[in-house]
Motif scaffolding. Structure first.
Motif, PDB file in Angstrom:
ATOM      1  N   PRO A   1      33.635  33.969  29.192  1.00 60.41           N
ATOM      2  CA  PRO A   1      33.004  33.087  30.180  1.00 60.41           C
ATOM      3  C   PRO A   1      34.018  32.271  30.984  1.00 60.41           C
ATOM      4  N   ALA A   2      35.055  31.764  30.329  1.00 58.74           N
ATOM      5  CA  ALA A   2      36.090  31.003  31.051  1.00 58.74           C
ATOM      6  C   ALA A   2      36.858  31.909  32.003  1.00 58.74           C
ATOM      7  N   ILE A   3      37.093  33.157  31.588  1.00 61.20           N
ATOM      8  CA  ILE A   3      37.772  34.112  32.470  1.00 61.20           C
ATOM      9  C   ILE A   3      36.927  34.361  33.704  1.00 61.20           C
ATOM     10  N   ARG A   4      35.640  34.569  33.521  1.00 64.94           N
ATOM     11  CA  ARG A   4      34.753  34.837  34.656  1.00 64.94           C
ATOM     12  C   ARG A   4      34.727  33.660  35.629  1.00 64.94           C
ATOM     13  N   LEU A   5      34.744  32.464  35.072  1.00 63.15           N
ATOM     14  CA  LEU A   5      34.785  31.284  35.936  1.00 63.15           C
ATOM     15  C   LEU A   5      36.037  31.303  36.804  1.00 63.15           C
ATOM     16  N   LYS A   6      37.195  31.565  36.186  1.00 65.68           N
ATOM     17  CA  LYS A   6      38.448  31.576  36.941  1.00 65.68           C
ATOM     18  C   LYS A   6      38.479  32.711  37.964  1.00 65.68           C
ATOM     19  N   VAL A   7      37.960  33.873  37.587  1.00 64.23           N
ATOM     20  CA  VAL A   7      37.953  35.008  38.513  1.00 64.23           C
ATOM     21  C   VAL A   7      37.030  34.732  39.692  1.00 64.23           C
ATOM     22  N   ASN A   8      35.853  34.174  39.417  1.00 64.90           N
ATOM     23  CA  ASN A   8      34.909  33.878  40.497  1.00 64.90           C
ATOM     24  C   ASN A   8      35.468  32.840  41.463  1.00 64.90           C
ATOM     25  N   LYS A   9      36.171  31.848  40.937  1.00 61.25           N
ATOM     26  CA  LYS A   9      36.792  30.856  41.823  1.00 61.25           C
ATOM     27  C   LYS A   9      37.927  31.483  42.625  1.00 61.25           C
ATOM     28  N   PHE A  10      38.644  32.407  42.001  1.00 62.29           N
ATOM     29  CA  PHE A  10      39.730  33.107  42.698  1.00 62.29           C
ATOM     30  C   PHE A  10      39.187  33.905  43.886  1.00 62.29           C
ATOM     31  N   ARG A  11      37.942  34.395  43.774  1.00 59.68           N
ATOM     32  CA  ARG A  11      37.362  35.261  44.801  1.00 59.68           C
ATOM     33  C   ARG A  11      36.645  34.492  45.918  1.00 59.68           C
ATOM     34  N   ARG A  12      36.646  33.177  45.872  1.00 60.32           N
ATOM     35  CA  ARG A  12      35.877  32.396  46.845  1.00 60.32           C
ATOM     36  C   ARG A  12      36.161  32.796  48.288  1.00 60.32           C
ATOM     37  N   PHE A  13      37.422  32.968  48.616  1.00 56.27           N
ATOM     38  CA  PHE A  13      37.807  33.259  49.998  1.00 56.27           C
ATOM     39  C   PHE A  13      38.304  34.698  50.143  1.00 56.27           C
ATOM     40  N   SER A  14      37.786  35.582  49.277  1.00 57.14           N
ATOM     41  CA  SER A  14      38.260  36.961  49.288  1.00 57.14           C
ATOM     42  C   SER A  14      37.927  37.680  50.594  1.00 57.14           C
ATOM     43  N   ARG A  15      36.897  37.228  51.320  1.00 55.98           N
ATOM     44  CA  ARG A  15      36.540  37.890  52.574  1.00 55.98           C
ATOM     45  C   ARG A  15      37.647  37.746  53.624  1.00 55.98           C
ATOM     46  N   PHE A  16      38.471  36.710  53.458  1.00 57.60           N
ATOM     47  CA  PHE A  16      39.561  36.504  54.407  1.00 57.60           C
ATOM     48  C   PHE A  16      40.862  37.144  53.924  1.00 57.60           C
ATOM     49  N   GLY A  17      40.824  37.703  52.700  1.00 56.00           N
ATOM     50  CA  GLY A  17      42.039  38.250  52.126  1.00 56.00           C
ATOM     51  C   GLY A  17      42.891  37.144  51.543  1.00 56.00           C
TER      52      GLY A  17
ATOM     53  N   ASP B   1      41.841  38.453  34.196  1.00 58.06           N
ATOM     54  CA  ASP B   1      41.047  39.137  33.176  1.00 58.06           C
ATOM     55  C   ASP B   1      41.859  40.178  32.416  1.00 58.06           C
ATOM     56  N   HIS B   2      43.169  40.154  32.543  1.00 59.07           N
ATOM     57  CA  HIS B   2      44.038  41.108  31.853  1.00 59.07           C
ATOM     58  C   HIS B   2      44.497  40.551  30.500  1.00 59.07           C
ATOM     59  N   ILE B   3      44.700  41.466  29.555  1.00 57.78           N
ATOM     60  CA  ILE B   3      45.200  41.108  28.223  1.00 57.78           C
ATOM     61  C   ILE B   3      46.602  41.664  28.069  1.00 57.78           C
ATOM     62  N   ILE B   4      47.553  40.768  27.798  1.00 59.38           N
ATOM     63  CA  ILE B   4      48.953  41.139  27.577  1.00 59.38           C
ATOM     64  C   ILE B   4      49.313  40.816  26.128  1.00 59.38           C
ATOM     65  N   LEU B   5      49.890  41.778  25.422  1.00 54.15           N
ATOM     66  CA  LEU B   5      50.243  41.584  24.020  1.00 54.15           C
ATOM     67  C   LEU B   5      51.721  41.253  23.907  1.00 54.15           C
ATOM     68  N   ALA B   6      52.019  40.114  23.301  1.00 52.61           N
ATOM     69  CA  ALA B   6      53.412  39.683  23.136  1.00 52.61           C
ATOM     70  C   ALA B   6      53.537  38.907  21.832  1.00 52.61           C
ATOM     71  N   HIS B   7      53.224  39.565  20.721  1.00 52.85           N
ATOM     72  CA  HIS B   7      53.133  38.855  19.445  1.00 52.85           C
ATOM     73  C   HIS B   7      54.492  38.427  18.915  1.00 52.85           C
ATOM     74  N   HIS B   8      55.498  39.265  19.079  1.00 53.88           N
ATOM     75  CA  HIS B   8      56.845  38.836  18.687  1.00 53.88           C
ATOM     76  C   HIS B   8      57.278  37.712  19.625  1.00 53.88           C
ATOM     77  N   PRO B   9      57.786  36.604  19.097  1.00 56.32           N
ATOM     78  CA  PRO B   9      58.103  35.449  19.962  1.00 56.32           C
ATOM     79  C   PRO B   9      59.138  35.737  21.042  1.00 56.32           C
ATOM     80  N   ASN B  10      59.971  36.782  20.861  1.00 54.57           N
ATOM     81  CA  ASN B  10      60.978  37.118  21.861  1.00 54.57           C
ATOM     82  C   ASN B  10      60.572  38.277  22.763  1.00 54.57           C
ATOM     83  N   SER B  11      59.384  38.830  22.564  1.00 50.08           N
ATOM     84  CA  SER B  11      58.960  39.950  23.390  1.00 50.08           C
ATOM     85  C   SER B  11      58.491  39.451  24.758  1.00 50.08           C
ATOM     86  N   MET B  12      58.549  40.321  25.752  1.00 51.42           N
ATOM     87  CA  MET B  12      58.077  40.035  27.114  1.00 51.42           C
ATOM     88  C   MET B  12      58.787  38.828  27.734  1.00 51.42           C
ATOM     89  N   LEU B  13      60.064  38.644  27.416  1.00 50.60           N
ATOM     90  CA  LEU B  13      60.798  37.491  27.955  1.00 50.60           C
ATOM     91  C   LEU B  13      60.859  37.516  29.480  1.00 50.60           C
TER      92      LEU B  13
END
Length: 509
Positions: free
Chosen positions: A476-492, A248-260
């Motif tokens: 909505p797509a981000i929430r789907l991915k985050v919720n699936k990522f958390r499925r087994f969060s109780r086990f770490g 759910d994070h936003i990273i800005l890398a508009h210049h094509p060579n930035s954040m290499l």
């Protein structure tokens, strides 16, 4: 014989019993599912705010603004925040007044009951060296942020401006907290990350690359590389990153060579980019990330009263001609078009009043070429839009901003590279477009140009608001991915918060 008959009868009875039992079990199973679905169908199990509302401005969706009927609309993932509202349902065609907050600022457009649903953004308070410090601003009073009420730090001019989106988005979030600043509100900053839709990382990566990517003689690594390493270490250690795996994070890398360096470490986040030309598909792709426009560098054509006959140049291009990678078509077209009547195809740069000359040239041309260079996109497209010069796009791999809601074919001409380099193909195509068709496209350009304008404070429907709304459609797509990522969060998670050395998933999705 009697024993055989008895066995046969018992077999028939047994089969009938089994059939009855099977029917009974099936009925009970179906009934139990029906009761369960009823019990889980309450509003508490579904985020109704994510249901799509397809009302868009007549500029969008092919210019059609038919009345909305929920029963006639298919669900559309991410259609959460329309760019501009149109008619109000059931109000007899009268426009409802915009809702205002206690400060008198416009909160949002009242086109439905979800008017106050703006994108909620949590922004890290990174040290100033990652953002305004790169613009030579000095922190005062212990705050890492400038006081926008006193003075707005300036962004460097020239070609630096074309990749300045991180500056405009950060300014917009800061302004959302200041009483009295009139601005559009597609997004607001929140202080509690658990309330946020997305997490914003305010690193001015483009200006960092432009200014500090070279290694000085006394340095082992560039300042830009050092900042990227520090950024990765900071972000991946935060509870917000660990909670979602960065999805759910936003990273800005508009210049094509930035954040290499950082892009390989933070690939799970949403990137805001100019194009995907220098990214592998498992690091960045159109499903996960957002394409944002360049900031045009030529002057906007204010009060444009020109017409087909008053623009003497048929086809215009001025820029670098010899490019690497996918830009081979530029030199091919240069040799094919340089001697054509009413065609301007010349080398040019920002030096020696180049921007002013390009403005005059585009303002007096009917069509402007946008040819792939080192990467699929270039600022030339947005210069053409600001000039109301119909873009002719020759870039097979280009991705365009807001294309999920905006039909570029209404105001651009697309030509495959293989066709464009054929003898006389391009010039014959352009000459075949007559006055009426060109005028329709020219008029459309004037209608959509505001979608590509960056300004502070931001206004309704400008580039800043359109980018936030593009992000909102991904929520909505981000929430789907985050919720699936958390499925087994109780086990770490075994590697939770630990950075992989080379994260290269074989199948991103």
């Amino acid at each position: 014989m009697a024993e055989k008959h008895s066995s046969s009868s018992l077999g028939v009875i047994s089969r009938k019993s089994m059939f009855c039992l099977f029917s009974l079990v099936s009925a009970l199973f179906i009934l139990s599912w029906f009761l369960m679905l009823r019990s889980t169908g309450s509003a508490g199990f579904i985020d109704l705010s994510l249901l799509p509302h397809p009302k868009l401005n007549s500029v969008i969706d092919n210019g059609n603004s038919a009345s909305w009927n929920r029963n006639d609309v298919e669900p559309s993932i991410g259609n959460r925040a329309p760019a501009i509202p149109v008619d109000n349902e059931g109000d007899g065609g009268e426009e409802k007044p915009q809702e205002k907050d206690d400060l008198g600022d416009v909160k949002c457009n009242s086109f439905d009951n979800n008017c106050n649903q703006v994108l909620k953004v949590f922004m890290y308070d990174l040290p100033s060296e990652f953002h305004f410090g790169l613009l030579d601003w000095k922190p005062q009073g212990g705050s890492v942020w400038p006081d926008l009420r006193a003075k707005v730090p300036a962004y460097p001019g020239g070609l630096n401006l074309q990749h300045s989106i991180e500056y405009w988005l950060t300014m917009d979030l800061l302004a959302s907290e200041i009483p009295g600043i009139s601005r559009a509100r597609s997004a607001v900053r929140v202080q509690n990350s658990s309330e946020a839709d997305v997490i914003f990382v305010p690193f001015f990566s483009s200006i960092s690359y432009n200014r500090y990517s070279k290694v000085n003689p006394h340095q082992k690594k560039s300042k830009n590389k050092s900042l990227e390493e520090k950024l990765v270490k900071f972000v991946t250690s935060q509870k917000e990153w660990r909670r979602s795996g960065g999805r759910d994070h936003i990273i800005l890398a508009h210049h094509p060579n930035s954040m290499l360096y950082a892009r390989m470490k933070l690939w799970t986040a949403m990137f805001i980019l100019a194009d995907f030309g220098r990214y592998s598909s498992n690091i960045a792709n159109v499903g996960k990330d957002v394409i944002a426009p360049y900031k045009h560098v030529i002057k906007s054509y204010a009060n444009d009263s020109s017409n087909f006959d008053s623009r003497p140049t048929l086809l215009y291009f001025q820029g670098a001609i010899y490019r690497k990678d996918g830009g081979f078509a530029r030199q091919e077209l240069f040799y094919a078009l340089k001697d054509e009547k009413d065609v301007h195809f010349q080398f040019g740069s920002v030096q020696k009043d180049g921007v002013s000359k390009a403005s005059q040239g585009m303002h007096s041309s009917k069509f402007c070429l946008n040819i792939a260079g080192d990467t699929p996109s270039s600022n030339r497209l947005f210069d053409a839009i600001a000039s109301h010069c119909v873009p002719v796009i020759i870039s097979d791999d280009i991705e365009l901003p807001y294309e999920d809601i905006l039909d570029y074919s209404q105001f651009c001409i697309f030509v495959r590279t293989s066709d464009a380099v054929r003898e006389k193909f391009l010039i014959n195509l352009v000459r075949s477009i007559k006055k009426d068709e060109w005028t329709r496209m020219w008029q459309r350009l004037k209608e959509v140009e505001n979608f590509f304008e960056f300004q502070y404070p931001s206004k309704e429907g400008d580039a800043v608001q359109m980018i936030w709304q593009a992000v909102a459609r991904k929520v909505p797509a981000i929430r789907l991915k985050v919720n699936k990522f958390r499925r087994f969060s109780r086990f770490g998670t075994p590697k939770d918060g630990v950075l992989r050395k080379i994260p290269s998933p074989s199948n991103f999705w």
